[in-house]
Design a protein around this motif. Structure first.
Motif, PDB file in Angstrom:
ATOM      1  N   GLY A 110       0.779  -1.232   0.000  1.00  0.00           N
ATOM      2  CA  GLY A 110       0.000   0.000   0.000  1.00  0.00           C
ATOM      3  C   GLY A 110       0.807   1.278   0.000  1.00  0.00           C
ATOM      4  O   GLY A 110       0.347   2.301   0.488  1.00  0.00           O
ATOM      5  N   TYR A 111       2.016   1.246  -0.529  1.00  0.00           N
ATOM      6  CA  TYR A 111       2.875   2.417  -0.544  1.00  0.00           C
ATOM      7  C   TYR A 111       2.673   3.229  -1.818  1.00  0.00           C
ATOM      8  O   TYR A 111       2.487   2.670  -2.898  1.00  0.00           O
ATOM      9  CB  TYR A 111       4.346   2.002  -0.374  1.00  0.00           C
ATOM     10  CG  TYR A 111       4.615   1.568   1.038  1.00  0.00           C
ATOM     11  CD1 TYR A 111       4.162   0.333   1.504  1.00  0.00           C
ATOM     12  CD2 TYR A 111       5.266   2.405   1.942  1.00  0.00           C
ATOM     13  CE1 TYR A 111       4.366  -0.052   2.820  1.00  0.00           C
ATOM     14  CE2 TYR A 111       5.482   2.023   3.251  1.00  0.00           C
ATOM     15  CZ  TYR A 111       5.021   0.796   3.683  1.00  0.00           C
ATOM     16  OH  TYR A 111       5.217   0.422   4.991  1.00  0.00           O
ATOM     17  N   ASN A 112       2.711   4.554  -1.669  1.00  0.00           N
ATOM     18  CA  ASN A 112       2.330   5.443  -2.761  1.00  0.00           C
ATOM     19  C   ASN A 112       3.502   6.114  -3.463  1.00  0.00           C
ATOM     20  O   ASN A 112       3.422   6.416  -4.646  1.00  0.00           O
ATOM     21  CB  ASN A 112       1.414   6.546  -2.227  1.00  0.00           C
ATOM     22  CG  ASN A 112       0.230   5.982  -1.467  1.00  0.00           C
ATOM     23  OD1 ASN A 112       0.163   6.084  -0.240  1.00  0.00           O
ATOM     24  ND2 ASN A 112      -0.683   5.362  -2.170  1.00  0.00           N
ATOM     25  N   TRP A 113       4.555   6.432  -2.721  1.00  0.00           N
ATOM     26  CA  TRP A 113       5.697   7.142  -3.287  1.00  0.00           C
ATOM     27  C   TRP A 113       6.916   6.241  -3.226  1.00  0.00           C
ATOM     28  O   TRP A 113       7.181   5.598  -2.203  1.00  0.00           O
ATOM     29  CB  TRP A 113       5.949   8.439  -2.504  1.00  0.00           C
ATOM     30  CG  TRP A 113       4.823   9.415  -2.640  1.00  0.00           C
ATOM     31  CD1 TRP A 113       4.611  10.285  -3.664  1.00  0.00           C
ATOM     32  CD2 TRP A 113       3.742   9.608  -1.731  1.00  0.00           C
ATOM     33  NE1 TRP A 113       3.469  11.015  -3.444  1.00  0.00           N
ATOM     34  CE2 TRP A 113       2.906  10.616  -2.271  1.00  0.00           C
ATOM     35  CE3 TRP A 113       3.389   9.019  -0.505  1.00  0.00           C
ATOM     36  CZ2 TRP A 113       1.753  11.057  -1.648  1.00  0.00           C
ATOM     37  CZ3 TRP A 113       2.235   9.452   0.122  1.00  0.00           C
ATOM     38  CH2 TRP A 113       1.437  10.462  -0.452  1.00  0.00           C
ATOM     39  N   TRP A 114       7.659   6.229  -4.315  1.00  0.00           N
ATOM     40  CA  TRP A 114       8.776   5.305  -4.462  1.00  0.00           C
ATOM     41  C   TRP A 114      10.034   6.017  -4.915  1.00  0.00           C
ATOM     42  O   TRP A 114       9.976   6.974  -5.696  1.00  0.00           O
ATOM     43  CB  TRP A 114       8.430   4.229  -5.501  1.00  0.00           C
ATOM     44  CG  TRP A 114       7.356   3.308  -5.033  1.00  0.00           C
ATOM     45  CD1 TRP A 114       6.004   3.529  -5.070  1.00  0.00           C
ATOM     46  CD2 TRP A 114       7.528   2.020  -4.443  1.00  0.00           C
ATOM     47  NE1 TRP A 114       5.337   2.463  -4.535  1.00  0.00           N
ATOM     48  CE2 TRP A 114       6.249   1.509  -4.142  1.00  0.00           C
ATOM     49  CE3 TRP A 114       8.639   1.241  -4.133  1.00  0.00           C
ATOM     50  CZ2 TRP A 114       6.053   0.261  -3.549  1.00  0.00           C
ATOM     51  CZ3 TRP A 114       8.450   0.002  -3.558  1.00  0.00           C
ATOM     52  CH2 TRP A 114       7.174  -0.475  -3.261  1.00  0.00           C
ATOM     53  N   GLY A 115      11.167   5.530  -4.429  1.00  0.00           N
ATOM     54  CA  GLY A 115      12.445   5.972  -4.930  1.00  0.00           C
ATOM     55  C   GLY A 115      12.833   5.171  -6.162  1.00  0.00           C
ATOM     56  O   GLY A 115      12.099   4.274  -6.597  1.00  0.00           O
ATOM     57  N   GLN A 116      14.000   5.480  -6.702  1.00  0.00           N
ATOM     58  CA  GLN A 116      14.451   4.835  -7.935  1.00  0.00           C
ATOM     59  C   GLN A 116      15.299   3.594  -7.674  1.00  0.00           C
ATOM     60  O   GLN A 116      15.605   2.856  -8.616  1.00  0.00           O
ATOM     61  CB  GLN A 116      15.218   5.832  -8.795  1.00  0.00           C
ATOM     62  CG  GLN A 116      14.323   6.951  -9.321  1.00  0.00           C
ATOM     63  CD  GLN A 116      15.012   7.802 -10.363  1.00  0.00           C
ATOM     64  OE1 GLN A 116      16.227   7.920 -10.378  1.00  0.00           O
ATOM     65  NE2 GLN A 116      14.231   8.427 -11.228  1.00  0.00           N
ATOM     66  N   GLY A 117      15.681   3.357  -6.447  1.00  0.00           N
ATOM     67  CA  GLY A 117      16.366   2.127  -6.103  1.00  0.00           C
ATOM     68  C   GLY A 117      17.877   2.239  -6.054  1.00  0.00           C
ATOM     69  O   GLY A 117      18.474   3.123  -6.671  1.00  0.00           O
ATOM     70  N   THR A 118      18.466   1.319  -5.299  1.00  0.00           N
ATOM     71  CA  THR A 118      19.916   1.217  -5.221  1.00  0.00           C
ATOM     72  C   THR A 118      20.288  -0.261  -5.262  1.00  0.00           C
ATOM     73  O   THR A 118      19.640  -1.092  -4.620  1.00  0.00           O
ATOM     74  CB  THR A 118      20.461   1.902  -3.950  1.00  0.00           C
ATOM     75  OG1 THR A 118      21.886   1.901  -3.968  1.00  0.00           O
ATOM     76  CG2 THR A 118      19.972   1.241  -2.675  1.00  0.00           C
ATOM     77  N   GLN A 119      21.318  -0.584  -6.029  1.00  0.00           N
ATOM     78  CA  GLN A 119      21.694  -1.984  -6.235  1.00  0.00           C
ATOM     79  C   GLN A 119      22.538  -2.480  -5.068  1.00  0.00           C
ATOM     80  O   GLN A 119      23.523  -1.845  -4.674  1.00  0.00           O
ATOM     81  CB  GLN A 119      22.491  -2.135  -7.531  1.00  0.00           C
ATOM     82  CG  GLN A 119      23.010  -3.539  -7.791  1.00  0.00           C
ATOM     83  CD  GLN A 119      21.907  -4.524  -8.132  1.00  0.00           C
ATOM     84  OE1 GLN A 119      21.044  -4.230  -8.957  1.00  0.00           O
ATOM     85  NE2 GLN A 119      21.937  -5.699  -7.506  1.00  0.00           N
ATOM     86  N   VAL A 120      22.155  -3.636  -4.541  1.00  0.00           N
ATOM     87  CA  VAL A 120      22.942  -4.336  -3.531  1.00  0.00           C
ATOM     88  C   VAL A 120      23.327  -5.690  -4.101  1.00  0.00           C
ATOM     89  O   VAL A 120      22.449  -6.468  -4.496  1.00  0.00           O
ATOM     90  CB  VAL A 120      22.156  -4.504  -2.222  1.00  0.00           C
ATOM     91  CG1 VAL A 120      22.921  -5.401  -1.248  1.00  0.00           C
ATOM     92  CG2 VAL A 120      21.872  -3.150  -1.589  1.00  0.00           C
ATOM     93  N   THR A 121      24.609  -5.960  -4.161  1.00  0.00           N
ATOM     94  CA  THR A 121      25.101  -7.216  -4.695  1.00  0.00           C
ATOM     95  C   THR A 121      25.956  -7.900  -3.641  1.00  0.00           C
ATOM     96  O   THR A 121      26.910  -7.304  -3.126  1.00  0.00           O
ATOM     97  CB  THR A 121      25.929  -6.993  -5.964  1.00  0.00           C
ATOM     98  OG1 THR A 121      25.136  -6.326  -6.946  1.00  0.00           O
ATOM     99  CG2 THR A 121      26.415  -8.327  -6.536  1.00  0.00           C
ATOM    100  N   VAL A 122      25.582  -9.129  -3.324  1.00  0.00           N
ATOM    101  CA  VAL A 122      26.322  -9.912  -2.330  1.00  0.00           C
ATOM    102  C   VAL A 122      27.010 -11.049  -3.079  1.00  0.00           C
ATOM    103  O   VAL A 122      26.355 -11.972  -3.581  1.00  0.00           O
ATOM    104  CB  VAL A 122      25.402 -10.459  -1.235  1.00  0.00           C
ATOM    105  CG1 VAL A 122      26.241 -11.176  -0.173  1.00  0.00           C
ATOM    106  CG2 VAL A 122      24.579  -9.337  -0.617  1.00  0.00           C
ATOM    107  N   SER A 123      28.317 -10.959  -3.164  1.00  0.00           N
ATOM    108  CA  SER A 123      29.067 -11.933  -3.945  1.00  0.00           C
ATOM    109  C   SER A 123      30.517 -11.937  -3.502  1.00  0.00           C
ATOM    110  O   SER A 123      31.066 -10.912  -3.092  1.00  0.00           O
ATOM    111  CB  SER A 123      28.986 -11.583  -5.432  1.00  0.00           C
ATOM    112  OG  SER A 123      29.804 -12.450  -6.203  1.00  0.00           O
ATOM    113  N   SER A 124      31.126 -13.114  -3.605  1.00  0.00           N
ATOM    114  CA  SER A 124      32.549 -13.216  -3.299  1.00  0.00           C
ATOM    115  C   SER A 124      33.383 -13.045  -4.569  1.00  0.00           C
ATOM    116  O   SER A 124      34.610 -13.081  -4.521  1.00  0.00           O
ATOM    117  CB  SER A 124      32.852 -14.558  -2.641  1.00  0.00           C
ATOM    118  OG  SER A 124      32.409 -15.623  -3.460  1.00  0.00           O
TER     119      SER A 124
END
Length: 124
Positions: A110-124
């Motif tokens: 039910g959220y109305n306003w959104w950001g554009q996102g940020t990438q999180v990568t978990v890797s060795s």
């Protein structure tokens, strides 16, 4: 009307930690519940955590409970998501979102306003 900007994503090794931030511009930030969501390639978006407007009470998805901590600083119009013990399956684009609310709880929909996102990568 809120504008949300995420920051703090990046590459981290399994077992590591990362903190992402969500900065909001606009008025009455304290009257909004803020949520964090994520979407991995080929998967649907899922709710990760949220924090209520009143009391700053958190809510977590089962997959992150005990590893992630959400907090808010209303003086800075910012919400943080501290992510510890990261796993490869935490890899995703992380979005913050807002919904008007004056309750002690927050749902993960039910959220109305959104950001554009940020990438999180978990890797060795």
């Amino acid at each position: 009307q809120l504008q949300l900007v995420e920051s703090g994503g990046g590459l981290v090794q399994p077992g590591g930690s990362l903190r992402v931030s969500c900065a909001a511009s606009g008025s009455a930030f304290g009257y909004y519940a803020i949520g964090w969501f994520r979407q991995a390639p080929g998967k649907e978006r899922e709710g990760v955590s949220c924090i209520s407007s009143i009391g700053g009470i958190p809510n977590y998805a089962g997959s992150v409970k005990g590893r992630f901590t959400i907090s808010r600083d209303n003086a800075k119009n910012t919400v943080y998501l501290q992510m510890n013990s990261l796993k490869a399956e935490d890899t995703a684009v992380y979005y913050c979102a807002a919904r008007g609310s004056t309750t002690l709880t927050c749902p993960l929909d039910g959220y109305n306003w959104w950001g554009q996102g940020t990438q999180v990568t978990v890797s060795s």
